[in-house]
Design a protein around this motif. Structure first.
Motif, PDB file in Angstrom:
ATOM      1  N   ARG A  23       0.825  -1.153   0.021  1.00 28.11           N
ATOM      2  CA  ARG A  23      -0.087   0.622  -0.004  1.00 28.11           C
ATOM      3  C   ARG A  23       0.880   1.048  -0.191  1.00 28.11           C
ATOM      4  O   ARG A  23       0.709   2.040  -0.728  1.00 28.11           O
ATOM      5  N   ASP A  24       1.445   1.574   0.939  1.00 27.18           N
ATOM      6  CA  ASP A  24       2.792   2.634   1.486  1.00 27.18           C
ATOM      7  C   ASP A  24       3.025   2.337  -0.890  1.00 27.18           C
ATOM      8  O   ASP A  24       3.509   4.557  -1.064  1.00 27.18           O
ATOM      9  N   ILE A  25       3.970   1.698  -1.312  1.00 29.68           N
ATOM     10  CA  ILE A  25       4.569   1.474  -2.713  1.00 29.68           C
ATOM     11  C   ILE A  25       3.445   2.172  -2.638  1.00 29.68           C
ATOM     12  O   ILE A  25       3.759   3.171  -4.358  1.00 29.68           O
ATOM     13  N   GLU A  26       2.233   1.641  -3.386  1.00 29.40           N
ATOM     14  CA  GLU A  26       1.352   2.191  -4.319  1.00 29.40           C
ATOM     15  C   GLU A  26       0.794   3.691  -4.005  1.00 29.40           C
ATOM     16  O   GLU A  26       0.772   4.124  -5.194  1.00 29.40           O
ATOM     17  N   SER A  27       1.171   3.949  -2.619  1.00 28.83           N
ATOM     18  CA  SER A  27       0.435   5.430  -2.273  1.00 28.83           C
ATOM     19  C   SER A  27       2.016   6.275  -3.157  1.00 28.83           C
ATOM     20  O   SER A  27       1.179   7.841  -3.862  1.00 28.83           O
ATOM     21  N   ALA A  28       3.001   5.822  -3.217  1.00 34.46           N
ATOM     22  CA  ALA A  28       4.060   6.390  -3.365  1.00 34.46           C
ATOM     23  C   ALA A  28       4.124   6.900  -4.740  1.00 34.46           C
ATOM     24  O   ALA A  28       4.661   7.586  -5.519  1.00 34.46           O
ATOM     25  N   LEU A  66      13.954   8.379  -8.334  1.00 38.38           N
ATOM     26  CA  LEU A  66      13.936   9.357  -7.078  1.00 38.38           C
ATOM     27  C   LEU A  66      12.822   9.593  -6.416  1.00 38.38           C
ATOM     28  O   LEU A  66      12.930   9.652  -5.590  1.00 38.38           O
ATOM     29  N   LEU A  67      12.018   9.925  -7.216  1.00 37.01           N
ATOM     30  CA  LEU A  67      11.084  10.874  -6.655  1.00 37.01           C
ATOM     31  C   LEU A  67      10.039   9.379  -5.431  1.00 37.01           C
ATOM     32  O   LEU A  67       9.962   9.938  -4.183  1.00 37.01           O
ATOM     33  N   LEU A  68       9.809   8.310  -6.462  1.00 32.83           N
ATOM     34  CA  LEU A  68       9.533   7.238  -5.666  1.00 32.83           C
ATOM     35  C   LEU A  68      10.015   6.828  -4.575  1.00 32.83           C
ATOM     36  O   LEU A  68      10.220   7.078  -3.015  1.00 32.83           O
ATOM     37  N   ARG A  69      11.912   7.295  -4.505  1.00 28.17           N
ATOM     38  CA  ARG A  69      12.654   6.982  -2.777  1.00 28.17           C
ATOM     39  C   ARG A  69      12.430   7.188  -2.299  1.00 28.17           C
ATOM     40  O   ARG A  69      12.675   7.615  -1.432  1.00 28.17           O
ATOM     41  N   LEU A  70      12.417   9.027  -2.362  1.00 29.41           N
ATOM     42  CA  LEU A  70      12.168  10.117  -1.867  1.00 29.41           C
ATOM     43  C   LEU A  70      10.542  10.333  -1.264  1.00 29.41           C
ATOM     44  O   LEU A  70      10.630  10.216   0.075  1.00 29.41           O
ATOM     45  N   ALA A  71       9.425   9.768  -1.827  1.00 30.08           N
ATOM     46  CA  ALA A  71       8.462   9.251  -1.073  1.00 30.08           C
ATOM     47  C   ALA A  71       8.006   7.756  -0.389  1.00 30.08           C
ATOM     48  O   ALA A  71       6.881   8.037   0.243  1.00 30.08           O
ATOM     49  N   PHE A  72       8.595   6.731  -0.366  1.00 31.60           N
ATOM     50  CA  PHE A  72       8.548   5.857   0.179  1.00 31.60           C
ATOM     51  C   PHE A  72       8.934   5.737   1.890  1.00 31.60           C
ATOM     52  O   PHE A  72       9.813   6.896   2.395  1.00 31.60           O
ATOM     53  N   PRO A  73       7.981   5.885   2.593  1.00 32.17           N
ATOM     54  CA  PRO A  73       7.939   5.861   4.512  1.00 32.17           C
ATOM     55  C   PRO A  73       9.559   4.765   4.602  1.00 32.17           C
ATOM     56  O   PRO A  73      10.267   3.774   4.036  1.00 32.17           O
ATOM     57  N   CYS A  78      12.817   0.043  -3.268  1.00 25.44           N
ATOM     58  CA  CYS A  78      12.639  -1.059  -3.737  1.00 25.44           C
ATOM     59  C   CYS A  78      14.368  -0.495  -4.727  1.00 25.44           C
ATOM     60  O   CYS A  78      14.508   0.750  -4.730  1.00 25.44           O
ATOM     61  N   ARG A  79      14.321  -1.720  -5.520  1.00 27.87           N
ATOM     62  CA  ARG A  79      15.285  -1.442  -6.320  1.00 27.87           C
ATOM     63  C   ARG A  79      14.926  -1.717  -8.075  1.00 27.87           C
ATOM     64  O   ARG A  79      13.741  -1.428  -7.930  1.00 27.87           O
ATOM     65  N   PHE A  80      15.242  -0.460  -8.786  1.00 25.98           N
ATOM     66  CA  PHE A  80      14.799  -0.991 -10.354  1.00 25.98           C
ATOM     67  C   PHE A  80      16.448  -0.430 -11.135  1.00 25.98           C
ATOM     68  O   PHE A  80      16.826   0.034 -10.834  1.00 25.98           O
ATOM     69  N   GLY A  81      15.454  -1.725 -12.284  1.00 28.38           N
ATOM     70  CA  GLY A  81      16.660  -1.898 -13.259  1.00 28.38           C
ATOM     71  C   GLY A  81      15.598  -1.227 -14.640  1.00 28.38           C
ATOM     72  O   GLY A  81      14.242  -0.980 -14.778  1.00 28.38           O
ATOM     73  N   LEU A  82      16.563   0.057 -15.660  1.00 28.05           N
ATOM     74  CA  LEU A  82      15.991   0.579 -16.189  1.00 28.05           C
ATOM     75  C   LEU A  82      16.946   0.281 -17.625  1.00 28.05           C
ATOM     76  O   LEU A  82      18.053   0.077 -17.778  1.00 28.05           O
ATOM     77  N   GLY A  83      16.000  -0.013 -18.690  1.00 27.55           N
ATOM     78  CA  GLY A  83      15.944  -0.959 -19.582  1.00 27.55           C
ATOM     79  C   GLY A  83      15.846   0.184 -20.982  1.00 27.55           C
ATOM     80  O   GLY A  83      14.614   0.232 -21.077  1.00 27.55           O
ATOM     81  N   ILE A  84      16.815   0.172 -21.507  1.00 26.10           N
ATOM     82  CA  ILE A  84      16.732   1.021 -22.943  1.00 26.10           C
ATOM     83  C   ILE A  84      16.253  -0.094 -23.383  1.00 26.10           C
ATOM     84  O   ILE A  84      17.475   0.072 -24.317  1.00 26.10           O
ATOM     85  N   GLY A  85      15.335   0.198 -24.556  1.00 25.59           N
ATOM     86  CA  GLY A  85      15.527   0.082 -25.525  1.00 25.59           C
ATOM     87  C   GLY A  85      13.959  -0.690 -26.549  1.00 25.59           C
ATOM     88  O   GLY A  85      13.336  -0.621 -25.585  1.00 25.59           O
ATOM     89  N   GLU A  86      13.791  -1.168 -27.213  1.00 23.61           N
ATOM     90  CA  GLU A  86      12.542  -1.395 -27.595  1.00 23.61           C
ATOM     91  C   GLU A  86      11.341  -2.168 -27.199  1.00 23.61           C
ATOM     92  O   GLU A  86      11.614  -3.339 -26.164  1.00 23.61           O
ATOM     93  N   HIS A 155      23.589   6.685  -2.900  1.00 21.26           N
ATOM     94  CA  HIS A 155      24.333   6.417  -1.812  1.00 21.26           C
ATOM     95  C   HIS A 155      23.502   6.890  -0.860  1.00 21.26           C
ATOM     96  O   HIS A 155      23.772   6.883   0.870  1.00 21.26           O
ATOM     97  N   LEU A 156      23.626   8.534  -1.665  1.00 17.72           N
ATOM     98  CA  LEU A 156      22.568   9.582   0.004  1.00 17.72           C
ATOM     99  C   LEU A 156      22.001   9.000   0.217  1.00 17.72           C
ATOM    100  O   LEU A 156      20.989   9.703   1.063  1.00 17.72           O
ATOM    101  N   VAL A 157      20.559   9.161  -0.789  1.00 14.35           N
ATOM    102  CA  VAL A 157      19.516   9.001  -0.699  1.00 14.35           C
ATOM    103  C   VAL A 157      19.063   7.529   0.334  1.00 14.35           C
ATOM    104  O   VAL A 157      18.467   7.571   1.977  1.00 14.35           O
ATOM    105  N   THR A 158      19.962   6.442   0.599  1.00 19.35           N
ATOM    106  CA  THR A 158      19.722   5.338   1.094  1.00 19.35           C
ATOM    107  C   THR A 158      20.478   5.806   2.587  1.00 19.35           C
ATOM    108  O   THR A 158      19.697   5.392   3.536  1.00 19.35           O
ATOM    109  N   ALA A 159      21.052   6.467   2.447  1.00 20.16           N
ATOM    110  CA  ALA A 159      21.977   7.014   3.884  1.00 20.16           C
ATOM    111  C   ALA A 159      20.815   8.182   4.687  1.00 20.16           C
ATOM    112  O   ALA A 159      20.798   8.241   5.937  1.00 20.16           O
TER     113      ALA A 159
END
Length: 213
Positions: A23-28, A66-73, A78-86, A155-159
């Motif tokens: 619920r927290d993640i979906e709210s963020a 970035l906004l998501l990580r800042l919005a999490f309580p 979460c970990r995020f994998g960004l894939g560039i491609g079709e 590193h900064l956000v996690t800390a």
């Protein structure tokens, strides 16, 4: 450019209340959908502890993550994998369509890579960018540059404390320090000091660069 985003919940099996974390993640996500970069396909739950979405630029995807990580309580990340491609869709009589394509494969590789980086060298790492096998040299170069910055940003956000993340989110969203101080019940001077000491000022400025400002 199409950027596929796959996210998974850090330590999902160890969470005391998995449903509350969902619920927290979906709210963020809903908050970022409203206040952050526009997604081609907003992040939505898929199966297990994963979420998937699509952005049309790497800058937009990085800014949204970035906004998501800042919005999490506290206690949720979460970990995020960004894939560039079709990306495409395989027709399905049950779901209407199943996302498929090199962009998604690259996002999966990115998730696996950031797992390894987190376990091996940088515990605070949460985000990685990979390019599909048929990607261009320019896309590969953009991914390398992005990953170098993401390691430091994560590193900064996690800390950060929960308050520091809230303040950083507010500044990214354009809120004044005085408004944030009132919301937190602290002085504007305290807001300024915490933003500076936590590294949030650099994170916020990086967000503005990604957003073209």
């Amino acid at each position: 450019m199409t950027v596929c985003v796959t996210a998974d919940i850090v330590g999902s099996r160890l969470l005391a209340d998995r449903a509350a974390a969902q619920r927290d993640i979906e709210s963020a996500i809903a908050r970022v959908d409203e206040e952050g970069p526009t997604a081609v396909r907003p992040l939505r739950p898929t199966v297990g502890d994963e979420f998937q979405g699509v952005y049309d630029t790497l800058e937009g995807a990085m800014a949204a993550v970035l906004l998501l990580r800042l919005a999490f309580p506290d206690g949720v990340d979460c970990r995020f994998g960004l894939g560039i491609g079709e990306t495409g869709t395989i027709p399905s009589a049950v779901t209407g369509g199943i996302p498929e394509g090199p962009g998604w494969w690259a996002a999966r590789t990115a998730i696996e890579t950031i797992h390894a980086v987190q376990d091996r060298t940088v515990m605070g790492a949460r985000t990685w960018v990979c390019v599909a096998d048929d990607g261009s040299e320019d896309e590969q170069r953009a991914a390398h540059i992005a990953n170098a910055g993401l390691l430091v940003r994560d590193h900064l956000v996690t800390a950060m404390t929960g308050r520091a993340r809230r303040l950083a989110y507010g500044r990214c969203a354009g809120r004044t320090q005085s408004a944030l101080a009132a919301a937190e019940g602290i002085s504007q001077s305290a807001v300024s000091q915490l933003l500076a000491s936590s590294g949030a000022t650099a994170v916020v400025e990086g967000y503005r660069v990604l957003r073209g400002g």
